[in-house]
Write a protein that holds these residues in place. Structure first.
Motif, PDB file in Angstrom:
ATOM      1  N   MET A  66       1.057  -1.084  -0.007  1.00  0.00           N
ATOM      2  CA  MET A  66       0.293   0.088  -0.226  1.00  0.00           C
ATOM      3  C   MET A  66       0.741   1.737   0.208  1.00  0.00           C
ATOM      4  O   MET A  66       0.445   2.539  -0.534  1.00  0.00           O
ATOM      5  CB  MET A  66      -1.225   0.059   1.087  1.00  0.00           C
ATOM      6  N   GLY A  67       1.774   1.256   1.047  1.00  0.00           N
ATOM      7  CA  GLY A  67       2.982   2.417   0.716  1.00  0.00           C
ATOM      8  C   GLY A  67       1.624   3.055   1.900  1.00  0.00           C
ATOM      9  O   GLY A  67       1.209   3.016   2.423  1.00  0.00           O
ATOM     10  N   SER A  89     -12.461   6.226 -18.392  1.00  0.00           N
ATOM     11  CA  SER A  89     -12.659   4.834 -18.326  1.00  0.00           C
ATOM     12  C   SER A  89     -11.620   4.037 -17.870  1.00  0.00           C
ATOM     13  O   SER A  89     -10.654   4.609 -17.105  1.00  0.00           O
ATOM     14  CB  SER A  89     -12.228   5.009 -20.543  1.00  0.00           C
ATOM     15  N   ASN A  90     -11.233   2.647 -18.531  1.00  0.00           N
ATOM     16  CA  ASN A  90     -10.110   2.301 -17.928  1.00  0.00           C
ATOM     17  C   ASN A  90      -8.624   2.565 -19.310  1.00  0.00           C
ATOM     18  O   ASN A  90      -7.786   1.170 -18.362  1.00  0.00           O
ATOM     19  CB  ASN A  90     -10.189   1.084 -18.247  1.00  0.00           C
ATOM     20  N   ASP A  91      -8.434   3.331 -19.623  1.00  0.00           N
ATOM     21  CA  ASP A  91      -7.413   3.922 -20.148  1.00  0.00           C
ATOM     22  C   ASP A  91      -6.378   3.496 -18.537  1.00  0.00           C
ATOM     23  O   ASP A  91      -6.477   4.334 -18.027  1.00  0.00           O
ATOM     24  CB  ASP A  91      -6.943   5.564 -20.577  1.00  0.00           C
ATOM     25  N   PRO A  92      -5.447   3.169 -18.823  1.00  0.00           N
ATOM     26  CA  PRO A  92      -4.304   2.773 -17.628  1.00  0.00           C
ATOM     27  C   PRO A  92      -3.084   4.545 -16.537  1.00  0.00           C
ATOM     28  O   PRO A  92      -3.427   4.399 -16.299  1.00  0.00           O
ATOM     29  CB  PRO A  92      -3.223   2.283 -18.279  1.00  0.00           C
ATOM     30  N   LYS A  93      -3.822   5.505 -18.086  1.00  0.00           N
ATOM     31  CA  LYS A  93      -3.255   7.378 -17.641  1.00  0.00           C
ATOM     32  C   LYS A  93      -4.432   7.340 -16.796  1.00  0.00           C
ATOM     33  O   LYS A  93      -3.986   8.244 -15.685  1.00  0.00           O
ATOM     34  CB  LYS A  93      -3.406   7.768 -18.320  1.00  0.00           C
ATOM     35  N   LEU A 118      -2.189   2.959  -6.272  1.00  0.00           N
ATOM     36  CA  LEU A 118      -1.801   1.751  -5.979  1.00  0.00           C
ATOM     37  C   LEU A 118      -1.641   1.162  -7.274  1.00  0.00           C
ATOM     38  O   LEU A 118      -1.315   0.307  -7.512  1.00  0.00           O
ATOM     39  CB  LEU A 118      -3.974   1.034  -5.935  1.00  0.00           C
ATOM     40  N   GLY A 119      -1.703   2.055  -9.032  1.00  0.00           N
ATOM     41  CA  GLY A 119      -0.754   1.995  -9.541  1.00  0.00           C
ATOM     42  C   GLY A 119      -1.939   1.022 -10.679  1.00  0.00           C
ATOM     43  O   GLY A 119      -1.728   0.777 -11.338  1.00  0.00           O
ATOM     44  N   ALA A 120      -3.903   1.006 -10.809  1.00  0.00           N
ATOM     45  CA  ALA A 120      -4.687   0.103 -10.511  1.00  0.00           C
ATOM     46  C   ALA A 120      -5.819   0.704 -10.437  1.00  0.00           C
ATOM     47  O   ALA A 120      -5.909   1.725  -9.656  1.00  0.00           O
ATOM     48  CB  ALA A 120      -4.587  -1.188  -9.843  1.00  0.00           C
ATOM     49  N   GLN A 175     -16.431  -1.657 -10.142  1.00  0.00           N
ATOM     50  CA  GLN A 175     -15.548  -1.108  -9.244  1.00  0.00           C
ATOM     51  C   GLN A 175     -13.439  -1.762  -9.471  1.00  0.00           C
ATOM     52  O   GLN A 175     -12.620  -0.528  -9.016  1.00  0.00           O
ATOM     53  CB  GLN A 175     -15.398  -1.201  -7.814  1.00  0.00           C
ATOM     54  N   PHE A 176     -13.589  -1.998 -10.575  1.00  0.00           N
ATOM     55  CA  PHE A 176     -12.232  -3.153 -10.531  1.00  0.00           C
ATOM     56  C   PHE A 176     -11.687  -2.539 -12.021  1.00  0.00           C
ATOM     57  O   PHE A 176     -11.234  -3.694 -12.436  1.00  0.00           O
ATOM     58  CB  PHE A 176     -12.020  -4.263 -10.311  1.00  0.00           C
ATOM     59  N   PRO A 177     -11.747  -1.730 -12.633  1.00  0.00           N
ATOM     60  CA  PRO A 177     -11.548  -2.022 -14.437  1.00  0.00           C
ATOM     61  C   PRO A 177     -10.162  -2.079 -14.954  1.00  0.00           C
ATOM     62  O   PRO A 177      -9.990  -3.459 -15.962  1.00  0.00           O
ATOM     63  CB  PRO A 177     -11.466   0.143 -14.953  1.00  0.00           C
ATOM     64  N   THR A 178      -8.780  -1.996 -14.289  1.00  0.00           N
ATOM     65  CA  THR A 178      -7.669  -3.168 -14.681  1.00  0.00           C
ATOM     66  C   THR A 178      -7.635  -4.402 -14.803  1.00  0.00           C
ATOM     67  O   THR A 178      -7.851  -4.969 -15.269  1.00  0.00           O
ATOM     68  CB  THR A 178      -6.525  -2.958 -13.453  1.00  0.00           C
ATOM     69  N   ARG A 179      -8.460  -5.106 -13.611  1.00  0.00           N
ATOM     70  CA  ARG A 179      -8.777  -6.497 -13.609  1.00  0.00           C
ATOM     71  C   ARG A 179      -9.428  -6.414 -14.991  1.00  0.00           C
ATOM     72  O   ARG A 179      -9.845  -7.876 -15.436  1.00  0.00           O
ATOM     73  CB  ARG A 179      -8.961  -7.125 -11.750  1.00  0.00           C
TER      74      ARG A 179
END
Length: 760
Positions: free
Chosen positions: A7-8, A102-106, A112-114, A383-387
């Protein structure tokens, strides 16, 4: 003490991966972090054509549109992000607007990086980054205005979307944007060096401004996933097997379904992501016809390895695993509880259980999928676009970089929409029929296929010395591991005994802020539960069950020591060692709740009692210090009526006071619902409860009085959506004991269980 190392520090934003850009575009001033090169900008949620545009833009008419990288499921987090930006930017609230990313990585979370919304992390982890985004915009606008006015920037003031000088004509944000001269870049070091406002300088933070999402929602302009309409779209209705997980389809007879008007195709899912098993989708021209076709299908199944399992099977297996000395991994390992217990004057041992619980948000799961060339577009609230983007890609058999998730408003989430199962049938049906497909779950689909809160079994053993002081506590927690199911190593935590990673989201809260010299916490994964009931994160996550055990046992120990339970807790919250700071804040919330409720000073009627509990939810490093005094009345039948819940919470810096009180009140009522009313059961591998007639959350007629005290002391902002959930059940359980002497150790607390334990 184990720490969630991934988490940092929540107050430190990782800006090293991005540079901050401010510049003028044809449509206005745009501001954001330059992120990873991803999906073409024509698919992104950014409102301006400056590339890239991330956190907000200012149009030529002065409207500030904040892009929220968090899912908004009614908690108004988009407005919160806008309010933080507005404070440092110096904008007028009437000029603020919000939209979802959107789910764009930016758009990934700066810490968290996600992209993920959960854990009550959103405000806590984004306050600093959004503040610096606002401040950077103010600096750029001020420098442009200073150049236009021919004065030093230090002589200008910014307020209400206006930049003023004592001797010059003021300039609006709109005028500066139209001039095209507001352009400036900030390196990560320069961003970190920006001096932000101190709490005494705030004019927006701490003010109960209107939530920006309410007007579009009330007039029907805000679009939820269930509202999505696409050209040429057809509908899919899912047929799910009688077994929650592990079943396979042996055969499908759709001869009768073909007679339904508008029927298009039957699709048996081949889900390589293993999110679903044994599902079939009926596709038709309308949702009603898709439902009729689904009901007409004749499907035979192989029930698989979990077809005979029940809730009792899971509980029996949990007890077996706990009894093994080599089970699980250690989350906390301090001192030597076993040795200390042998010399203790009093030893208490107890088992605490919680049952399966279902999310059941009001908007059932849904998703619409459409292929445009090589690009898959998915429309859903998530709630979790990255995954979820990766799961949608896996279902389609394509590279995740070719998936665009269009984030919609969420009609409730509570952790349910951290998963992406609703996307799988939509994607595979769309691929099979060559048209956009929207899938909407029935309530029965949603409940029986929920990624539920797991059944848990906990065993706690604790000892007191001759003076009634707590000297040792050993705590075993057995459950499915929801986070481990995700298959994301960064979300797991190294065990202190170096036996490998563990799912700390099943034991957080057990590493409490009480001072106990000998303290063990063991996390034990039940593979049986993991396979039979693939579990998810339900609002409050592990502290919803760990604090049920901890705060119940602390009460039991207090009574065994002959001490008032609240004073016993205060004595344990001495702030020694690693508990410094946190223990004091928790003690203050307990004292606040006690004072507000009149704990220990009110004369209560026969059969009534007050109980206390205090928690550091969600996690040690991301805590919101919360305490509750529950006032209950217990009838001779054992039926419990909650008369009042008094909740005090320390949130550090409060952004919107009204929003905080609403969230804390809602969380308290959710905790009450779990404490007294909600229970799902597994039988023959399937969830028995299919709708609100058999799964019975809190009804309006059962509402108690709820009083909330918010402690805002200027510390770093914390989260408020979940912590109050975790404090309610133990406070009620402790109140029941004080009322009629009945100690119940299983949730939900039923009249039958109370009656069985009542002192006659």
């Amino acid at each position: 003490m184990n720490k969630h190392v991934k988490m940092g520090k929540p107050e430190t934003s990782d800006l090293s991966r991005r540079s901050f850009l401010v510049g003028s575009a044809a449509t206005g001033l745009v501001l954001g972090y330059a992120g990873v090169t991803g999906i073409d900008q024509s698919f992104a949620a950014a409102p301006a054509n400056f590339d890239p545009s991330i956190w907000y833009s200012i149009s030529r008419d002065g409207v500030v549109t904040v892009t929220c990288g968090k899912a908004d499921m009614g908690q108004h987090i988009a407005s919160t992000m806008a309010q933080i930006v507005c404070e440092e930017l110096g904008a007028n609230w009437k000029d603020m607007r919000v939209q979802l990313a959107s789910n764009d990585p930016k758009f990934n979370d700066p810490v968290l990086g996600a992209q993920i919304t959960g854990g009550s992390w959103s405000t806590l982890m984004n306050f600093d980054a959004m503040s610096r985004a606002g401040a950077a915009g103010r600096i750029a606008l001020t420098e442009a205005a200073a150049a236009a006015m021919g004065v030093p920037a230090s002589e200008l003031t910014v307020r209400d979307s206006m930049i003023s000088h004592p001797k010059k004509k003021p300039m609006t944000f709109a005028e500066i944007v139209r001039s095209g001269k507001a352009t400036k870049s900030f390196t990560p070091d320069e961003l970190k060096a920006i001096k932000l406002k101190t709490p005494d300088q705030y004019t927006m933070i701490g003010v109960a401004v209107p939530q920006l999402d309410i007007p579009p929602k009330t007039r029907g302009a805000a679009k939820y996933g269930i509202d999505v309409m696409l050209p040429g779209m057809v509908y899919g209705a899912v047929v799910t097997p009688p077994v929650r997980y592990g079943a396979t389809v042996k055969s499908v007879d759709d001869s009768t379904a073909k007679k339904v008007p508008g029927f298009i195709k039957t699709v048996t899912l081949d889900d390589k992501t293993a999110t679903t098993t044994g599902w079939v989708v009926a596709v038709a021209n309308t949702y009603q016809n898709a439902r009729k076709a689904a009901e007409a299908l004749k499907i035979t199944y192989d029930g698989g390895p979990n077809a005979k399992l029940s809730s009792q099977s899971l509980l029996d297996e949990a007890k077996r695993l706990q009894a093994l000395d080599d089970s699980g991994q250690f989350f906390v390992k301090e001192g030597d509880p076993k040795a200390a217990l042998t010399s203790a004057a009093k030893v208490l041992e107890a088992e605490y259980t919680t049952n399966i619980n279902i999310h059941c948000p009001m908007e059932p799961m849904n998703a619409a999928a459409e292929f445009k060339g090589d690009i898959l577009h998915v429309y859903s609230g998530n709630q979790f676009p990255t995954r979820s983007g990766a799961i949608a890609a896996g279902a389609a058999g394509i590279d995740p970089k070719h998936v665009v998730l269009h984030q919609m408003w969420l009609g409730g989430g509570f952790g349910r929409r951290l998963d992406a199962d609703m996307m799988v049938p939509a994607v595979q049906a769309a691929k099979a029929v060559g048209k956009p497909v929207k899938v909407i779950y029935s309530r029965e689909n949603d409940m029986t296929m929920d990624f539920s809160r797991p059944l848990t079994y906990q065993k706690v053993k604790a000892g007191l010395d001759g003076d009634g002081k707590l000297i040792a506590l050993s705590h075993d927690v057995v459950s499915a591991w929801p986070t481990a199911r995700w298959g994301i190593p960064d979300f797991l935590t190294p065990s202190v005994d170096k036996k490998g990673p563990l799912d700390s989201f099943t034991v957080n809260g057990a590493d409490f802020f009480y001072t106990v010299p000998n303290h063990y916490v063991r996390a034990i994964k039940s593979e049986m539960a993991q396979n039979a009931t693939p579990s998810g994160q339900l609002r409050s996550v592990a502290p919803g069950w760990t604090f049920w055990a901890v705060e119940s046992m602390i009460d039991e120990l207090a009574h065994a020591a002959g001490k008032d339970p609240a004073q016993f807790r205060i004595g344990l919250l001495d702030g020694k060692g690693e508990n410094a700071g946190g223990a004091q804040r928790l003690r203050n919330t307990l004292l606040a709740a006690m004072g507000l409720a009149g704990y220990g000073t009110k004369q209560l009627a026969k059969g009534e009692g007050m109980g206390v509990a205090c928690v550091s939810s969600q996690e040690r490093k991301t805590a919101s210090w919360t305490a509750c005094v529950a006032h209950v009345a217990v009838a001779s039948s054992g039926e419990v009526t909650v008369k009042k819940l008094t909740v005090a919470t320390d949130v550090g810096t409060q952004v919107n006071p009204d929003g905080i009180k609403a969230q804390v009140s809602g969380a308290a009522l959710w905790g009450l619902s779990l404490a007294l009313y909600e229970k799902a059961t597994l039988k023959d591998g399937g969830i028995e409860q299919t709708n609100f007639d058999s799964y019975t959350p809190l009804r309006m007629s059962q509402m108690p009085e709820v009083e909330v005290a918010v402690i805002a002391n200027g510390e770093h902002a914390t989260g408020v959506g979940e912590p109050a959930v975790t404090v309610i059940a133990p406070a009620i359980g402790n109140a029941v004991f004080n009322a009629v002497g009945a100690r119940v150790r299983s949730l939900p607390i039923t009249a039958e269980a109370v009656k069985a334990e009542m002192k006659t």
